[in-house]
Design an enzyme around this catalytic site. Structure first.
Site, short mmCIF file in Angstrom:
data_model
loop_
_atom_site.label_atom_id
_atom_site.label_comp_id
_atom_site.label_asym_id
_atom_site.label_seq_id
_atom_site.Cartn_x
_atom_site.Cartn_y
_atom_site.Cartn_z
N ASP A 113 -37.70 -54.05 52.30
CA ASP A 113 -37.86 -53.49 51.24
C ASP A 113 -37.58 -54.76 50.34
O ASP A 113 -36.67 -55.48 50.12
CB ASP A 113 -36.78 -52.52 51.34
CG ASP A 113 -35.77 -52.04 49.75
OD1 ASP A 113 -36.86 -53.03 48.75
OD2 ASP A 113 -35.32 -51.22 49.78
N TRP A 118 -28.14 -51.40 49.90
CA TRP A 118 -29.73 -51.02 50.40
C TRP A 118 -30.28 -50.61 51.20
O TRP A 118 -30.78 -49.96 52.01
CB TRP A 118 -30.75 -51.93 48.87
CG TRP A 118 -30.03 -51.46 47.85
CD1 TRP A 118 -30.06 -52.35 47.02
CD2 TRP A 118 -30.50 -50.47 47.05
NE1 TRP A 118 -29.72 -52.35 45.66
CE2 TRP A 118 -29.94 -50.65 45.26
CE3 TRP A 118 -30.83 -48.98 47.24
CZ2 TRP A 118 -30.00 -50.27 44.59
CZ3 TRP A 118 -30.77 -48.00 45.95
CH2 TRP A 118 -30.47 -48.42 44.79
N LYS A 163 -36.89 -53.68 38.58
CA LYS A 163 -36.65 -55.11 38.45
C LYS A 163 -37.42 -56.65 38.52
O LYS A 163 -36.89 -57.03 37.64
CB LYS A 163 -36.03 -55.15 40.20
CG LYS A 163 -34.93 -53.82 40.79
CD LYS A 163 -34.34 -54.29 41.94
CE LYS A 163 -33.52 -53.01 42.47
NZ LYS A 163 -32.77 -52.58 41.94
#
Length: 364
Positions: free
Chosen positions: A176, A102, A200
């Site tokens: 993030d 990511w 999530k």
């Protein structure tokens, strides 16, 4: 009522059953309004109450200071990989710490809008550790420093956020935190902006939460679309364009559920217990392997490997028979992955461990 299967998906992920039952009960008529939430005007009084309560509850759960704005946006984490540099980079230098898939995506995308520099990377050890902040190569002129505080695919987590001031940097830290938001507190004294895709640990896909310090607003590049300009979004109470109303509603129900459970402190206690249960079994099994350095193992996303990849399909088939779903690892890594988000009870982790023990005995 028969127990639902335990869903270990990395996202979109399982939601608390209480939330699903409440949403079902309110599907056709929210609080006597004669409308379901999906049918409401985002500018109407009814939805106004929903989004105001959701923001208030989120602020309480994460102890968000008053000088930070909470924005309900769209585009997911990948969208924010562009939206953040469009708003904060001023077209200059930005530092990135790449610790997995990511943050690597974030680094690559930012190169379209600014001078993205690599301050540190763990690619050489296949992202199984975290680089010491003291060794980061920080740029004195950086507009901000970006990290992914929990890497969903590789299973590494910053258990303490870096103190950039102590490292001699005046840049704000951007995190993030999509895959571990609301599972632990956030030290806002060390953060300038936090963003998280909701799918999530918060709610359904479609909602992205951005929590940004007020002094970082108002610096968007001229090319930045108006709907993604943080200043415009903040000034319009996240209503500049139609927000993802139903996803915000579900997120609000999750926030209320979290408060009933005891808030973020209780979620962190549970996260530690669940992670210790699973990692403890893996490490002592002599059969399964987790390759991440113990000091930076994710509490939320636990990748593990069988001794022979040819056993993977049998493992997954047996797990499904026992109501243990979506354990297949990401295609870029392989193996297995169990995501232990807030909605996963410790009973689900124990059921997984019991099955893993049974499988190892049969195939070891």
């Amino acid at each position: 009522m028969e127990r639902r299967p335990y869903n270990f998906s990395a996202g979109p992920a399982a939601l608390p059953e209480e939330v699903l039952h409440q949403a079902a009960a309110e599907m056709l008529d929210w609080h006597g309004s004669g409308m379901g939430v999906m049918e409401m005007s985002h500018r109407g009084r009814e939805f106004g109450a929903i989004i105001a309560q959701a923001e208030a509850d989120l602020r309480e759960l994460l102890a968000v200071p008053a000088h930070f704005k909470v924005l309900f946006m769209q585009g997911g984490g990948i969208g924010e990989n562009a939206i953040v540099p469009l708003n904060l980079s001023r077209g200059g230098v930005v530092d990135f710490v790449v610790t997995g898939s990511w943050s690597a995506k974030s680094y690559k995308e930012a190169q379209r809008y600014c001078e993205a520099r690599l301050a540190a990377s763990t690619e050489s050890d296949k992202h199984t550790s975290l680089p010491s902040p003291a060794q980061w190569r920080l740029s004195p002129e950086a507009s901000y420093v970006h990290i992914c505080s929990n890497e969903t695919i590789h299973g590494v987590e910053f258990h303490q956020l870096p103190d950039l001031t102590a490292l001699g940097s005046r840049a704000p830290l951007v995190i993030d935190c999509s895959s571990h938001i609301l599972s632990r507190p956030i030290d806002w004294s060390r953060v300038g902006l936090a963003f998280a895709g909701a799918q999530k640990n918060i709610g359904p896909a479609g909602l992205t939460i951005v929590i940004v310090r007020e002094d970082l607003l108002g610096h968007a590049l001229p090319v930045c679309p108006s709907a993604f300009d943080y200043r415009i979004v903040a000034d319009n109470g996240s209503m500049y364009n139609t927000p993802p109303t139903y996803a915000i509603y579900i997120a609000g129900l999750v926030f209320q559920w979290l408060k009933r459970q005891g808030g973020v402190a209780e979620m962190e206690r549970r996260a530690v217990a669940k992670a210790e249960l699973l990692y403890g079994y893996i490490d002592g099994s002599g059969y399964y392997v987790n390759k991440v350095a113990p000091g930076c193992r994710s509490r939320m996303n636990v990748p593990f490997f069988l001794p022979d990849d040819r056993l993977n399909e049998a493992f997954l088939a047996g797990a499904k028979e026992r109501g243990l779903l979506q354990l297949k690892g990401h295609k870029s890594v392989g193996g297995m992955r169990a995501s232990l988000y807030n909605a996963m009870p410790v009973e689900g982790v124990q059921a997984l461990v019991d099955y893993m023990r049974e499988f190892a005995a049969a195939h070891g």
